[in-house]
Design a protein around this motif. Sequence first.
Motif, mmCIF file in Angstrom:
data_model
loop_
_atom_site.group_PDB
_atom_site.id
_atom_site.type_symbol
_atom_site.label_atom_id
_atom_site.label_comp_id
_atom_site.label_asym_id
_atom_site.label_seq_id
_atom_site.Cartn_x
_atom_site.Cartn_y
_atom_site.Cartn_z
ATOM 1 N N LEU A 103 0.852 -1.192 0.000
ATOM 2 C CA LEU A 103 0.000 0.000 0.000
ATOM 3 C C LEU A 103 0.886 1.240 0.000
ATOM 4 C CD1 LEU A 103 -2.537 -0.883 2.851
ATOM 5 C CD2 LEU A 103 -2.912 -1.078 0.376
ATOM 6 N N SER A 104 0.391 2.318 -0.568
ATOM 7 C CA SER A 104 1.053 3.604 -0.354
ATOM 8 C C SER A 104 0.499 4.169 0.955
ATOM 9 C CB SER A 104 0.752 4.560 -1.511
ATOM 10 O OG SER A 104 -0.619 4.921 -1.469
ATOM 11 N N ALA A 105 1.213 5.130 1.516
ATOM 12 C CA ALA A 105 0.743 5.761 2.748
ATOM 13 C C ALA A 105 -0.636 6.382 2.521
ATOM 14 C CB ALA A 105 1.750 6.813 3.203
ATOM 15 N N GLU A 106 -0.827 6.974 1.351
ATOM 16 C CA GLU A 106 -2.124 7.608 1.065
ATOM 17 C C GLU A 106 -3.240 6.575 0.983
ATOM 18 O OE1 GLU A 106 -2.651 10.606 1.663
ATOM 19 O OE2 GLU A 106 -0.504 10.594 2.006
ATOM 20 N N GLN A 107 -2.941 5.420 0.372
ATOM 21 C CA GLN A 107 -3.961 4.348 0.306
ATOM 22 C C GLN A 107 -4.324 3.866 1.714
ATOM 23 O OE1 GLN A 107 -1.656 1.813 -2.343
ATOM 24 N NE2 GLN A 107 -3.319 1.852 -3.860
ATOM 25 N N LEU A 108 -3.304 3.710 2.554
ATOM 26 C CA LEU A 108 -3.581 3.240 3.926
ATOM 27 C C LEU A 108 -4.440 4.262 4.663
ATOM 28 C CD1 LEU A 108 -3.204 1.271 6.281
ATOM 29 C CD2 LEU A 108 -1.048 2.423 6.820
ATOM 30 N N ARG A 109 -4.089 5.519 4.540
ATOM 31 C CA ARG A 109 -4.862 6.559 5.239
ATOM 32 C C ARG A 109 -6.319 6.564 4.758
ATOM 33 N NH1 ARG A 109 -4.042 11.185 8.043
ATOM 34 N NH2 ARG A 109 -1.793 11.055 7.824
ATOM 35 N N ALA A 110 -6.495 6.584 3.426
ATOM 36 C CA ALA A 110 -7.860 6.648 2.884
ATOM 37 C C ALA A 110 -8.661 5.412 3.299
ATOM 38 C CB ALA A 110 -7.801 6.769 1.362
ATOM 39 N N ALA A 111 -8.009 4.254 3.275
ATOM 40 C CA ALA A 111 -8.713 2.999 3.595
ATOM 41 C C ALA A 111 -9.061 2.925 5.078
ATOM 42 C CB ALA A 111 -7.851 1.804 3.181
ATOM 43 N N ALA A 112 -8.195 3.508 5.927
ATOM 44 C CA ALA A 112 -8.510 3.536 7.357
ATOM 45 C C ALA A 112 -9.689 4.473 7.605
ATOM 46 C CB ALA A 112 -7.288 3.985 8.156
ATOM 47 N N LEU A 113 -9.717 5.574 6.873
ATOM 48 C CA LEU A 113 -10.788 6.557 7.090
ATOM 49 C C LEU A 113 -12.151 6.022 6.650
ATOM 50 C CD1 LEU A 113 -8.935 9.842 6.078
ATOM 51 C CD2 LEU A 113 -9.883 9.279 8.327
ATOM 52 N N ASP A 114 -12.190 5.268 5.535
ATOM 53 C CA ASP A 114 -13.512 4.818 5.059
ATOM 54 C C ASP A 114 -13.801 3.353 5.409
ATOM 55 O OD1 ASP A 114 -12.216 3.216 3.204
ATOM 56 O OD2 ASP A 114 -12.713 4.463 1.469
ATOM 57 N N GLY A 115 -12.882 2.690 6.127
ATOM 58 C CA GLY A 115 -13.134 1.317 6.570
ATOM 59 C C GLY A 115 -12.767 0.253 5.554
ATOM 60 N N SER A 116 -12.410 0.664 4.341
ATOM 61 C CA SER A 116 -12.083 -0.359 3.338
ATOM 62 C C SER A 116 -10.773 -1.076 3.676
ATOM 63 C CB SER A 116 -12.010 0.259 1.931
ATOM 64 O OG SER A 116 -11.048 1.282 1.888
ATOM 65 N N ILE A 117 -10.065 -0.579 4.704
ATOM 66 C CA ILE A 117 -8.841 -1.253 5.151
ATOM 67 C C ILE A 117 -9.121 -2.708 5.533
ATOM 68 C CG2 ILE A 117 -9.085 -0.509 7.568
ATOM 69 C CD1 ILE A 117 -6.001 -0.172 7.566
ATOM 70 N N VAL A 118 -10.323 -2.968 6.030
ATOM 71 C CA VAL A 118 -10.657 -4.338 6.455
ATOM 72 C C VAL A 118 -10.504 -5.307 5.272
ATOM 73 C CG1 VAL A 118 -12.495 -5.804 7.394
ATOM 74 C CG2 VAL A 118 -12.194 -3.465 8.247
#
Length: 254
Positions: A103-118
């Motif tokens: 992941l890029s740092a930006e992808q991780l941040r965005a995914a944590a914010l919208d829950g798609s990180i799961v």
Amino acid sequence: MPATLLPTKRVAKPWGRHQLWPGFENPAPDEEPIGEIWFPSPAGDDPELLIKYLFTSEKLSVQVHPDDEGARDRGYPRGKDEAWLVLAAEPDSTIALGPKQPLSAEQLRAAALDGSIVGLLDWRPVKAGDFIYSPAGTVHAIGAGLTVIEIQQNLDLTYRLYDYGRPRELHLDDGMAVSTLEPFEEAQERKFTVEHLQSGEHDVSADKGWLVPVTGGGTIDGERFAAGQCWAVSGTATVTLDDRSTALFAFPNA
Ligand SMILES: O=P(O)(O)OC[C@H]1O[C@@H](O)[C@@H](O)[C@@H](O)[C@@H]1O
């Protein structure tokens, strides 16, 4: 010094349970669910490791812990690698370790914010007997339906990246700063060793070690122990495990 039986500290968690595990008293139905039982060392003592039981009925937060360097930069004594011995698992229980793809740092941040990180994490099926070592920096999440013994570096610091909407604090900036963005790889260097002892006699030795009886019972330097306890050991001790009994002996690596 003889082996010392450690006290327990019960910690309520939103993902905890009312039905714990043999050897531990269940909370009353109107009490909060218990998620963790710690075996703390005496006040004033700050040993390298901490042993806990975890009892889950829901997923824990998606989270990360700092390593030694990252923790010391923030004023803590050490980082937090952790390891889990799975005692019991529901048939569909899982533990997530790292992202499936880099992941890029930006992808991780965005995914944590919208829950798609799961959905981006590598959720692995787990069963009783599995042993997992999760180094600091690993974005991870323990799943539902699990009873595990946790051996961890003694640091009470979790950076939550995502918590399924539960009303608990998140730590996105701190978590991002210490997260590994690559898929999980076995740790090259471990902060502690965990020996798996079977029935019979064993000499255990460590400046400071932790004996965790897992099933059955036995003796340490002649004193009786049973599953559900944890004993601090300084120096060398003789552990004799009864038939069909097992234990862990954990100690920090030099
Ligand atoms: O932040 P929550 O979801 O309560 O999880 C916190 C817990 O996470 C687990 O993975 C372990 O690291 C525990 O030592 C820690 O206390």
